[in-house]
Scaffold this motif. Structure first.
Motif, PDB file in Angstrom:
ATOM      1  N   UNK A  12       0.832  -1.199   0.000  1.00  0.00           N
ATOM      2  CA  UNK A  12       0.000   0.000   0.000  1.00  0.00           C
ATOM      3  C   UNK A  12       0.871   1.254   0.000  1.00  0.00           C
ATOM      4  N   UNK A  13       1.896   1.245   0.832  1.00  0.00           N
ATOM      5  CA  UNK A  13       2.782   2.421   0.905  1.00  0.00           C
ATOM      6  C   UNK A  13       3.482   2.655  -0.430  1.00  0.00           C
ATOM      7  N   UNK A  14       3.881   1.577  -1.070  1.00  0.00           N
ATOM      8  CA  UNK A  14       4.517   1.718  -2.382  1.00  0.00           C
ATOM      9  C   UNK A  14       3.561   2.359  -3.384  1.00  0.00           C
ATOM     10  N   UNK A  15       2.331   1.904  -3.322  1.00  0.00           N
ATOM     11  CA  UNK A  15       1.316   2.478  -4.213  1.00  0.00           C
ATOM     12  C   UNK A  15       1.164   3.976  -3.956  1.00  0.00           C
ATOM     13  N   UNK A  16       1.049   4.338  -2.678  1.00  0.00           N
ATOM     14  CA  UNK A  16       0.862   5.755  -2.333  1.00  0.00           C
ATOM     15  C   UNK A  16       2.073   6.594  -2.734  1.00  0.00           C
ATOM     16  N   UNK A  17       3.244   5.979  -2.628  1.00  0.00           N
ATOM     17  CA  UNK A  17       4.458   6.696  -3.021  1.00  0.00           C
ATOM     18  C   UNK A  17       4.542   6.822  -4.546  1.00  0.00           C
ATOM     19  N   UNK A  18       4.311   5.705  -5.229  1.00  0.00           N
ATOM     20  CA  UNK A  18       4.388   5.717  -6.696  1.00  0.00           C
ATOM     21  C   UNK A  18       3.426   6.731  -7.299  1.00  0.00           C
ATOM     22  N   UNK A  19       2.257   6.795  -6.736  1.00  0.00           N
ATOM     23  CA  UNK A  19       1.226   7.681  -7.271  1.00  0.00           C
ATOM     24  C   UNK A  19       1.362   9.102  -6.731  1.00  0.00           C
ATOM     25  N   UNK A  20       2.357   9.302  -5.888  1.00  0.00           N
ATOM     26  CA  UNK A  20       2.575  10.624  -5.259  1.00  0.00           C
ATOM     27  C   UNK A  20       1.304  11.143  -4.570  1.00  0.00           C
ATOM     28  N   UNK A  21       0.644  10.246  -3.895  1.00  0.00           N
ATOM     29  CA  UNK A  21      -0.589  10.629  -3.209  1.00  0.00           C
ATOM     30  C   UNK A  21      -0.253  11.382  -1.924  1.00  0.00           C
TER      31      UNK A  21
END
Lengths: 444, 444
Positions: B77-86
């Motif tokens: 989840x954290x990777x997703x949030x980081x990748x998407x610059x959320x």
């Protein structure tokens, strides 16, 4: 397999339990009677569109393919079925080896449909095809309902972006599927992070009233948000007084402020006032986003207002009055006997009242008039008439149990725009009407 | 963590992504502004019941507790949030350690509610409480809508068993939650195997029209079913001609035939005819199950008919016209400053139009008249008046992040019957009406 440790809100190990119990009891009885191997054809269709709707939108096809691939009875499921005495030992053994090995054809995702359209066709032995009824219908009935609402809203928005914000109004996983279906139907983005994660749909979102109320003043809140998210952010301006909030917003963020959001009140009036105020303040590029119980009619009523984007929640995820479609999964043909080579023959429930259906394995084609506008949905069970052969609607989705029609979600989204554009102009009227083209049956 | 290999229809690793993006952006901005640690109180309530409804039913509480416990941001989840610059790096670090450590109080599951009832109250830092908005609302809005419909159907059925059969009409996981909510609202069983697996709800089901059509004659089909499932099974008698089917059914199964199911036609007329025929054939104990687009009104209209059980699908899972509740999650109080010891002070959006709310951390109690019948929902933010102290509605659900109020589903089901029984008699009228008791605010 127990997935409780994964923190999922439900502990369901595979799609095989998204099944009504009678599918397994029918399987058991058919196995015992020796009829489970008879070749069968099941079709998904609806007898009617929701009242007043002029077309339906096929959505969920990609999710059906996922579900069919993952429809397996592993040890945990088999133990459950045994413990609960849902089926007998012979059936458990049959299920342990189960995977769908048949063929599935269907309308591609995003296509439009009408009463009687054979939206999906599942061919295989009775045993393997009967088990898929519930999971296929769950997905298509839900997703198509949301996509149909999205499509109407997309027409009403006339090119302005639509943001899906309905997660809080529906089941947390229904929300993910709704964001997906909304995207197929024409939405641009979603607030739902799980939908972004699972389906790569762009996510958006900035702040709620709670953020303003957390701070000692609205100015403090706006300053905190701009400090963190930059002046391109969207500031929510209706917590206290809109005029004062807009003034503060531009003071804090400057004229490069990305957008303001209005979430209550008379949106038509407020949009005009806020646009006027923003322009006077020099924030001519600052956009206006409106959100507040919008549906396709409210969106249409704002067509002349200076609105740049719409956020839609409740009415989208509840299908704007029609939260489900009435698609059914019916046996339409089967082998005439237990002989594997026996030809298929049509079958149908003898109707009493409204539940009519037409037997036989069907094709469908959309007939166009000389201007290229759709004029009829033609459905038949015999040979495809010349002139319709290249207008056929069903495409191969699964061949011998193998998925052959994966596609990116954007393909479905683009297809929907193309399919809708080929309908008569009255298709996109929001007022209540009949299906915009008739369904004609060609008896084979 | 990637769950794709588990065959789940969605690949969502924890409940933390059942979240609207703005919750994370607000967190980021508050962290940067130093306000994320301010103590806050959020409350779930609704401003109105669905039009015409006389009471609401709290459902989903147990699922909320599951979701809160599992609300963690793991690496995927954290990777997703980081990748998407959320969110930014500081926020990612904060999220990596996140677990809810606050307190949750709420109406216990199965309790009834009214406009303004503080159905759930979440207390914690702004950062930890703001993140739970969407997942809590998704669950309560969905499950309570289904439970309310179930409760009305249960009143209409007047003690006859109700079978939940709506899986095919809603999202496949919404179906599981719907079966659970229906059970809370008074249903006896479900057709949905996943609901049986996950929540131990009794499952039922025997056969569909496809099973009859698979066989060469209706007699062959009935024989196959009885051979496999015994004479106590339920035979579906409306595939062709009901009179002939009932005769065949009793010939095949004998007078010990468990039940017949009628799924189309004029159910009132058919139930009487079939009962008469069964009695004449000596099958006096054979039951009659009816299914076919039933809602609470259709069920009520069959009250005088010889029907033994009702199967309900579409109208149940779509909330019988109201597929969602309008519950909101609002900041009602917060610490007056960043000082951890600062007292809470009420906050509220300054209303424009219908979106009113009342600030302050609230209690609620149901005041009874001298006959023990509910006469008002009393809500206040000050001291609880004497005489209402032992009628308080909120119970402790989570203390310091730990769930303290797990209970079996039957407890919620029983509670609902008790709570509904204590309402004025007009509560259970099916006709449209107002909330059956008024909500009174006691200003503290």
């Amino acid at each position: 397999m127990n997935t409780a440790h994964l923190g999922l809100p439900v502990d369901v190990p595979s799609t095989a339990l998204f099944t009504d119990r009678y599918e397994l009891t029918m399987l058991q009885a058919a196995l015992r009677a020796g009829t489970a191997d008879r070749r069968t054809v099941f079709e998904v269709f609806t007898r009617r569109l929701p009242e007043g709707r002029r077309y339906g939108v096929v959505a969920g096809t990609g999710r059906v393919l996922d579900a069919v691939e993952n429809f397996r009875f592993d040890r945990g499921v088999l133990d459950f079925l045994a413990d609960q005495r849902i089926v007998d030992e012979a059936t458990l053994q049959w299920l342990a080896d189960y995977r769908f090995r048949g063929d599935i054809w269907g309308y591609p995702e995003g296509e439009v449909y009408f009463p009687g359209s054979p939206i999906m066709r599942v061919e295989g032995s009775f045993g393997e095809a009967v088990l898929l009824e519930t999971v296929i219908l769950s997905i298509l009935n839900h997703d198509s309902a949301v996509a149909a609402a999205a499509s109407r809203m997309s027409v009403a928005a006339a090119g302005r972006p639509l943001i899906e914000m309905g997660a809080r109004r529906t089941h947390e996983l229904s929300a993910v599927a709704s964001a997906r279906a909304a995207y197929v139907g024409g939405f641009s983005s979603t607030s739902d992070l799980a939908a972004g994660f699972r389906y790569k749909i762009p996510t958006v979102g900035t702040s709620a009233h709670a953020f303003t109320l957390l701070h000692d003043t609205e100015r403090d809140a706006f300053t905190a948000q701009v400090d963190s998210l930059g002046s391109g952010t969207t500031l929510l301006v209706d917590t206290f007084d809109v005029v004062e909030a807009v003034r503060t917003a531009v003071e804090v963020a400057g004229t490069e402020l990305g957008a303001v959001r209005i979430d209550s009140g008379d949106l038509l009036l407020l949009a005009h006032r806020v646009r006027h105020q923003l322009d006077e303040l020099g924030a001519k590029k600052t956009k206006i986003v409106v959100t507040s119980d919008l549906d396709e009619y409210a969106i249409a009523s704002l067509a002349a207002a200076p609105v740049d984007a719409y956020g839609v929640g409740t009415q989208l995820v509840t299908g704007s009055g029609h939260p489900t479609c009435s698609m059914v999964y019916k046996l339409v043909a089967r082998a005439g006997s237990d002989d594997p080579a026996a030809p298929l023959r049509p079958v149908a429930k003898k109707s009493m009242g409204a539940k009519t259906s037409i037997g036989g394995r069907k094709w469908a084609a959309r007939r166009l008039d000389e201007d290229g506008v759709a004029e009829a949905e033609v459905v038949g069970s015999g040979p495809v008439p010349e002139g319709l052969a290249d207008r056929q609607l069903l495409v191969e989705l699964v061949r011998g149990g193998k998925v052959v029609a994966r596609e990116p979600l954007d393909a479905a989204r683009d297809r929907h725009v193309a399919a809708r554009s080929a309908l008569p102009l009255s298709a996109t009227q929001l007022s209540r009407g009949e299906a915009v083209i008739p369904t004609e049956y060609v008896v084979g």
